[in-house]
Design a protein around this motif. Sequence first.
Motif, mmCIF file in Angstrom:
data_model
loop_
_atom_site.group_PDB
_atom_site.id
_atom_site.type_symbol
_atom_site.label_atom_id
_atom_site.label_comp_id
_atom_site.label_asym_id
_atom_site.label_seq_id
_atom_site.Cartn_x
_atom_site.Cartn_y
_atom_site.Cartn_z
ATOM 1 N N PHE A 183 -26.627 41.536 39.146
ATOM 2 C CA PHE A 183 -25.883 42.756 39.457
ATOM 3 C C PHE A 183 -26.510 43.525 40.622
ATOM 4 C CE2 PHE A 183 -22.560 42.713 36.457
ATOM 5 C CZ PHE A 183 -23.034 42.070 35.326
ATOM 6 N N CYS A 240 -18.226 45.871 37.372
ATOM 7 C CA CYS A 240 -19.636 45.675 37.004
ATOM 8 C C CYS A 240 -20.055 46.586 35.865
ATOM 9 C CB CYS A 240 -20.535 45.917 38.224
ATOM 10 S SG CYS A 240 -20.403 44.621 39.440
ATOM 11 N N GLY A 268 -24.156 38.418 44.532
ATOM 12 C CA GLY A 268 -24.524 38.266 43.135
ATOM 13 C C GLY A 268 -25.189 36.929 42.865
ATOM 14 N N ALA A 283 -18.700 45.183 32.739
ATOM 15 C CA ALA A 283 -19.430 43.960 32.379
ATOM 16 C C ALA A 283 -20.798 44.289 31.801
ATOM 17 C CB ALA A 283 -19.576 43.071 33.612
ATOM 18 N N MET A 284 -21.525 45.193 32.470
ATOM 19 C CA MET A 284 -22.875 45.510 31.995
ATOM 20 C C MET A 284 -22.822 46.204 30.644
ATOM 21 S SD MET A 284 -25.249 46.338 35.280
ATOM 22 C CE MET A 284 -24.105 47.008 36.467
ATOM 23 N N TRP A 321 -15.238 47.008 42.461
ATOM 24 C CA TRP A 321 -16.393 46.251 42.010
ATOM 25 C C TRP A 321 -17.249 47.080 41.051
ATOM 26 C CZ3 TRP A 321 -17.783 41.375 41.812
ATOM 27 C CH2 TRP A 321 -17.120 40.461 42.641
ATOM 28 N N CYS A 322 -17.345 48.379 41.346
ATOM 29 C CA CYS A 322 -18.127 49.268 40.482
ATOM 30 C C CYS A 322 -17.554 49.255 39.078
ATOM 31 C CB CYS A 322 -18.111 50.688 41.059
ATOM 32 S SG CYS A 322 -18.972 51.894 40.063
ATOM 33 N N ILE A 337 -23.981 50.712 40.373
ATOM 34 C CA ILE A 337 -24.197 49.318 39.969
ATOM 35 C C ILE A 337 -25.694 48.998 40.020
ATOM 36 C CG2 ILE A 337 -23.667 46.903 40.460
ATOM 37 C CD1 ILE A 337 -21.174 47.798 41.883
ATOM 38 N N ILE A 394 -25.113 42.023 43.700
ATOM 39 C CA ILE A 394 -23.754 42.505 43.991
ATOM 40 C C ILE A 394 -23.823 43.860 44.694
ATOM 41 C CG2 ILE A 394 -21.598 43.306 42.964
ATOM 42 C CD1 ILE A 394 -21.912 41.223 40.816
ATOM 43 N N SER A 404 -28.053 48.081 36.847
ATOM 44 C CA SER A 404 -28.741 46.789 36.784
ATOM 45 C C SER A 404 -30.219 47.015 36.498
ATOM 46 C CB SER A 404 -28.562 46.005 38.085
ATOM 47 O OG SER A 404 -29.476 46.443 39.071
#
Lengths: 417, 311, 248
Positions: free
Chosen positions: A224, A177, A95, A180-181, A173-174, A41, A227, A45
């Motif tokens: 990110f 994210c 975050g 999302a990214m 979460w990984c 993550i 997070i 980011s």
Amino acid sequence: MSALGKLAPWIVFAILLAIAPYIFTSGTSRTMLSIMALSIIFALSYNMLLGQTGLLSFGHAVYYGLGGFVAIHAMNTIIRNKYAIPLPVIPLVGGAAGLLFGVIFGSVSTRRAGTTFSMISLGLGELVASSALILRTFFGGEEGVTTNRARLAPFFGYKFGSQVEVYYLIACWCLVCVVAMYAITRTPFGRMCNAVRENPERAEFVGYSARMVRFIAFSLAGLFAGIAGALAALNFEIMNTQSIGAVQSGLVLLMTFVGGAGTFIGPIIGAVLVTYLQVTLSDVTGAWQLYFGLLFIVVVMYSPGGIAGWLALHEPLYRGRQLGKLVPAYAINAVPLIVMIAGGILLIELAFWALVKSETEGPETSIFHVAMNTHSVWPWIAAVVLFFGGAFGLNRTWPLVQDAWGSALARIREQPA
Amino acid sequence: MLEIITFSTLNGVLYGMVLFMLASGLTLIFSMMGVLNFAHASFYMLGAYFGFEISRRIGFWPAFILAPILVGIVGALVERFGLRRVHKFGHVPELLFTFGLAFVIEEVVQMIWGKLPADYRVPPSLDFTAFRLFDTTYPAYKMFMLLVAIGMFVALLVVLNRTRVGLIIQASLTHPHTVAMLGHDVPTVFMAVFGAGSALAGLAGVIAGPAFVTQPAMAALLGPILFVVIVVGGLGSLAGAFVASLLIGLVQTFAVAVNGSLSDLLGPSAADWFGDLGTVSVAQIAPIIPYFLLVLVLIIKPTGLFGTRES
Amino acid sequence: MTALSLQNVTKSFGQMEIIRGVTLDVPPGERHAVIGPNGAGKSTLFNLISGRFGISSGSIRLEEQEISGLTPYEINRRGLSRSFQVTNIFPRLSVYENIRCAVLWSLGYKYSFWRGVDGLADARERSEDIMERIGLAARRRDQAGVLTYAEQRALEIGVTIAGGARVILLDEPMAGMSRSETENAVALVRRVTEGKTLLMVEHDMGVVFGLADRISVLVYGKIIASDTPQRIRENAAVKEAYLGQAAH
């Protein structure tokens, strides 16, 4: 590409995340997997800035660290007041902190681009890191701030005390994210980030403020990173000023660059590789930081696209089914390359032992499981011979690779389109 | 009070001049080659360590001559075999190369000389009191440092304004591409400029080593401040670098000397209102004042005090 | 309403006065060429109009609105777009991506990071349409950096018009082209500037006389004549300014 074809990499990724702790079952391995997952993550980011928008930051750890500190204080506040907020929500707090500071510092940082931006990020990073030692209540001084994640309210019965449970939390979460990214790169904003990277002036002349694009990218990257920092906080149950400083910023730069800043998957590769090296190398050799620096320089000089960039070079050959042509040439070159690397490692290890350790632990040591005496001249001669011999050999065999590439590319051009 | 002001001014100017010795080399390299040398402070460190070793074995004055030359050679070799290869990839890889180099140099220095500060002492020939003012003495060695720094500054002015090489360098400060097209052997010129810039940094290290601490972290401590100087002064501007160096040198030195805090000013309640910020002393935040200055300049005049060039 | 109006515009760089009082009115729909000897200030004039540089004095109006002092993107959003003499595209993006980036703002998507760009039908349709019109539809997936020079110039024009600007500035669009490439480019420019206002800098007199409704001659930062092509051809002052200059 069919819908399933598009989803396939994500499904594979999710499956790998899910089964990893059952392939690598030791405690250390599972901790390492957890660190890898949150580093992914963090590195992605960072690549929102470097690879996507062309912004080289030397102070990205600020948002990671601040996210982690805010998260750890949030956890302690929840524990103290017995609020009914479960652990999985904590990364949102990190975050939010990352986003807030990204917006604040970004409004100043993104006024300039290029080298000036890099210097500003360095200065801001130092500012925050130095301030951390002064603001002792928030940053905990030299000892840092600790917490106990098992003391938060249970989440469907889970207290996340064990490493496996924490791993799955981080892995979820990984996945979220990363998706999302990736999705953000497929939006108008994401496309304009690339445009601003390629030609900021032209981007302005098609209606976009390059500064606004950079500012939004910076803020989202902070989100990110925050997070990731929060996940680190709940994984290690401690945050100290290390996570906010120049070394951490350098580490994420290393991960992203070595993995390959020009692709989406590059930072993922880099995060996994560098975490692995960080955990294993420090057990094997005292000079591991030197190796990291040398690795970085070698990648900059010989493959600035990183590992993913090097792999991507082969794509036309893969599509043209000429990859096999390269195998013999690569195999032959591998020999002097390995010899040269072995010689180099031997040289560094001997030097390290002679300079650093031999005063306290005597001149005898074992490298590659072979006993050696650093006072004797033979290991040194062997190291020099191996290194320069390997380099010389590589110099002679390299044209084979160039020829193989040339003939493979020629064949592809001859193929019917 | 007057005593503090006098000595702080002297020390501040000294520190500022050392900063300028470094910033000027960095600006010249940046102006001619477009690459911001992250490892510049590392060459400063090498100068100090080479100076230390040569002083130990032969003497300070040989070190004063030899160490900068050695560092200059290292710089030229780095340019020839490292930077030149990376040049074709663009400015970001160049910057990253020097970043990796800075890291490797620090590790190697740590390996060879250890993590503790080196016992680099002021040479006996310069180890006396220069003058006495208001009950405090000022060491001659610092006057020597000031002399060397001013001498370097004057020499730089003369070279830049009176020699052909200097004119070319001046031109490159504002029109780097045109200079390349003037028919000069550009690769050799680059190597020479990089080597000369590094030698200047090495010179700063040789003389600063005994006065400031010689330790593996010295590059990492001075590096960011150096970049603040460059940005505040304006990228590519020597005049800006000069002004910014003195400014930061004086401000930091005075901050350490002042040593008051908000609680001295407002009383014990300051801690309640400002928390840690209330009790921290000005001297404690002295190391980070340059960064506040950076943010201030960025808000008010983003191109820096004297800057006109876009990077 | 004039599409583009310059009133006594001057520009100095330090002591050097490059533009020394230019007044120009371009009505909507007109194709207007600016010609002049080298160093007259033609590119500088374009840079002033498009906001790349600020003016020293005077006024520039786009559709009766003052635009001097605005940033390039603000001017672009009000309906003025420009191309560059030295090709200025997004080299590592594909042809399709280049065009799509140029349409996004005009379709109102701004800085949206929550909508998938591949699903935007209007962006896709507009980009396809532009690529057809500039003749690069077959090269849509190729990286802009690997196109031939003429193809890149076509892409440059495509990126300029993609946003639907009403006033188009083309800075030497035929620069460096062969005879046949120029003919194709002229046809392209005529096609894509139908119904728009065009201000063009060009050296090729054949192109200028064939394409322009009116011509202005810029010499040492001042316009010495502004008239129909026929009358410019006969103008004594213009002939004197070009004396000794070989026709391109």
